[in-house]
Design an enzyme around this catalytic site. Structure first.
Site, short mmCIF file in Angstrom:
data_model
loop_
_atom_site.label_atom_id
_atom_site.label_comp_id
_atom_site.label_asym_id
_atom_site.label_seq_id
_atom_site.Cartn_x
_atom_site.Cartn_y
_atom_site.Cartn_z
CE1 TYR A 179 -4.50 6.66 -3.72
CE2 TYR A 179 -4.96 6.06 -1.45
CZ TYR A 179 -5.31 6.74 -2.60
OH TYR A 179 -6.45 7.51 -2.62
CG ASP A 180 -0.61 4.13 2.30
OD1 ASP A 180 -1.51 4.05 1.45
OD2 ASP A 180 -0.53 3.36 3.28
CD GLU A 181 5.50 6.72 2.68
OE1 GLU A 181 5.29 7.94 2.77
OE2 GLU A 181 5.92 6.04 3.64
CB VAL A 208 -19.03 -0.42 -0.96
CG1 VAL A 208 -20.43 -0.10 -1.47
CG2 VAL A 208 -18.91 -0.06 0.53
N GLY A 247 -12.90 -10.41 9.27
CA GLY A 247 -13.92 -9.37 9.05
C GLY A 247 -14.12 -8.45 10.24
NE ARG A 265 -3.79 -0.31 2.53
CZ ARG A 265 -5.05 -0.73 2.37
NH1 ARG A 265 -5.34 -2.01 2.27
NH2 ARG A 265 -6.04 0.14 2.32
N1 UDP Z 1 -12.39 -6.29 1.79
C1 UDP Z 1 -12.96 -7.53 1.90
N2 UDP Z 1 -13.38 -8.17 0.77
C2 UDP Z 1 -13.29 -7.63 -0.47
C3 UDP Z 1 -12.73 -6.33 -0.59
C4 UDP Z 1 -12.28 -5.70 0.56
O1 UDP Z 1 -13.08 -8.08 3.01
O2 UDP Z 1 -13.69 -8.28 -1.46
C5 UDP Z 1 -11.91 -5.62 3.00
C6 UDP Z 1 -10.47 -5.14 2.94
O3 UDP Z 1 -9.57 -6.15 3.31
C7 UDP Z 1 -10.49 -3.99 3.94
C8 UDP Z 1 -11.92 -3.46 3.82
O4 UDP Z 1 -12.70 -4.47 3.21
O5 UDP Z 1 -10.29 -4.47 5.26
C9 UDP Z 1 -12.03 -2.19 2.97
O6 UDP Z 1 -11.34 -2.44 1.79
P1 UDP Z 1 -11.40 -1.45 0.55
O7 UDP Z 1 -10.61 -2.08 -0.53
O8 UDP Z 1 -12.81 -1.09 0.26
O9 UDP Z 1 -10.70 -0.11 1.04
P2 UDP Z 1 -9.48 0.22 2.04
O10 UDP Z 1 -10.11 0.90 3.17
O11 UDP Z 1 -8.78 -1.05 2.49
O12 UDP Z 1 -8.59 1.08 1.22
#
Ligand code: UDP
Length: 325
Positions: A156-158, A199, A218, A153
Site C-alpha cells: 500500500y505504502d509504495e 474504529v 495499545g 504494508r
Molecule cells: N488495531 C487494534 N485492534 C484491531 C485493529 C487495529 O489494536 O482490532 C490497531 C492497529 O494495530 C493500529 C491501530 O489500531 O496500531 C490503527 O489500525 P487501523 O487498522 O485502524 O489503521 P492503520 O493506522 O494501522 O492503518
C-alpha cells in the site's frame, strides 16, 4: 477558490474512482449536493453498492463497474477526476496485495491519462502511510517517511508513493492540474464493520459485548478524523490552485488503548479489552501537522473524537438493529 465549471454553461462533471468505497461514496454524495454530475467507477473489490442506497441511481449519477487498471473510456467532458480506488485497510490490502499495487500504479497512470485527455483537475487520494513508521512527529508534508518496501504494508505504502510520483510527473511534464491529499486515519458511517480497522472493529465488538482486540500494548497512537471533516478538506483542496501534497487529518492524537476505552464507554458495553500481537511494521505514532491545510485551504476539522464516535456508534447501532443497547 472557485468551482471551475460554474463559468461553463452546464453542471460540473466529476469522475470518481473507488466511489463505492467508504470515503468515495461520501464524496459522491457531497458532489451531487454541490450540483455535480457524478460518474463513479469501482470494481467492487472492497467497495459496495449498498453505500449508494440513499442515492437515486439515475443521472446525474452514473455507476460503472470497472477495474481502473484497465483502459478507461468516459464519454463527454470532465471537470474533476478524483482517484480514490484502492483497498485501504491493512487487512484488505494485505489480502489483495497485487491488486493494491496495480491500482496505485497502473490505475493511477490510467486515471491521470483520463484527466489529461479531458483537461480536468486530478486529485489523488494519498495517505499518511507514505510516512511509514515515522521518525518525525507530528508529520509535516516535507518529511520523506520511513517505509519498509518489502514489509506487509509496503504494497500500500509504495503504491501510494509511486502514485504521488507519477501524479507529480504528470503535473510537471503534461501540465495537468494535480492535487495530492495525504489522508490520515478517517472514520465514520459506511466503513465495513469487518474491514479490520480499529474504529469499526472496536465498535462492532463493543456492540456485541465481545472482547475488544487491542494489538500490542495499545500505546501506539493514531489521530482520527471524522468523515465529514475530511470530505470538506478534499473539496477545498480540489478547488484550490495548490499542487503540492496536503495533509488532511485531525491532529487530536490518542493511544489505541484510549480509543478502545472510549468506544466501550460510549457504547455502554460490558466488553473487556484483550491484547493480541502487534502486526509487523505497525506505526508507533501518527499525527498530522495540518499547518499547510489551515494556511492554504482555511481548513481544520470541527468534529472531535467524542462527537464523531457518538455519531458512528449510532450508525452501527442502526445497522445492527441494536438501539436498545
Ligand atoms: N488495531 C487494534 N485492534 C484491531 C485493529 C487495529 O489494536 O482490532 C490497531 C492497529 O494495530 C493500529 C491501530 O489500531 O496500531 C490503527 O489500525 P487501523 O487498522 O485502524 O489503521 P492503520 O493506522 O494501522 O492503518
Amino acid at each position: 477558490m472557485v468551482d471551475r465549471s460554474t463559468s461553463k454553461n452546464r453542471h460540473p462533471r466529476s469522475l470518481i474512482t473507488g466511489g463505492a468505497g467508504f470515503i468515495g461514496s461520501h464524496l459522491v454524495s457531497f458532489l451531487l449536493e454541490k450540483g455535480h454530475e457524478v460518474i463513479c467507477l469501482d470494481n467492487l473489490l472492497t467497495g459496495s453498492l449498498s453505500n449508494f442506497k440513499p442515492l437515486d441511481p439515475k443521472p446525474p449519477f452514473q455507476f460503472i463497474e470497472h477495474d481502473v487498471t484497465n483502459y478507461i473510456d468516459v464519454d463527454g467532458p470532465l471537470d474533476y477526476v478524483l482517484h480514490f480506488a484502492s483497498p485501504a485497510s491493512p487487512l484488505d490490502y494485505q489480502r489483495f496485495p497485487i491488486q493494491t499495487l496495480k491500482v496505485g500504479a497502473l490505475g493511477t497512470h490510467r486515471v491521470l491519462g483520463v484527466a489529461k485527455a479531458k483537461g480536468a483537475v486530478f486529485l489523488l487520494a494519498s495517505t499518511s502511510e507514505v510516512y511509514g513508521d515515522p521518525l518525525v512527529h507530528p508529520q509535516h508534508e516535507d518529511y520523506w517517511g520511513n517505509v519498509n518496501p518489502i514489509g506487509p504494508r509496503g504494497v500500500y505504502d509504495e503504491a501510494k508513493r509511486f502514485a504521488e510520483a507519477i501524479t507529480t510527473a504528470y503535473h510537471r511534464v503534461h501540465g495537468v492540474d494535480t492535487k495530492i491529499a495525504r489522508i490520515f486515519n478517517t472514520y465514520g458511517p459506511r466503513m465495513r464493520l469487518d474491514d479490520g480497522r480499529a474504529v469499526p472493529t472496536f465498535i462492532g465488538q463493543a456492540l456485541r459485548d465481545e472482547s475488544i482486540t487491542v494489538f500490542g500494548d495499545g500505546t501506539q497512537t493514531r489521530s482520527f478524523c471524522y468523515i465529514d471533516d475530511l470530505v470538506e478538506g478534499i473539496w477545498r483542496l480540489l478547488v484550490s490552485d495548490y499542487n503540492e501534497p496536503v495533509n488532511l487529518g485531525n491532529p487530536q492524537e490518542l493511544s489505541i488503548l484510549e480509543l478502545a476505552t472510549m468506544v466501550k464507554r460510549q457504547s455502554g458495553s460490558s466488553s473487556s479489552v484483550v491484547h493480541k500481537p502487534l502486526p509487523v511494521d505497525d506505526p508507533k505514532i501518527r499525527r498530522p501537522n495540518i499547518m499547510r491545510a489551515t494556511t492554504i485551504l482555511g481548513w481544520k476539522p470541527n468534529v472531535d473524537i467524542e462527537e464523531g464516535l457518538k455519531r458512528t456508534i449510532s450508525y452501527y447501532q442502526d445497522q445492527l438493529g441494536r438501539h436498545d443497547t
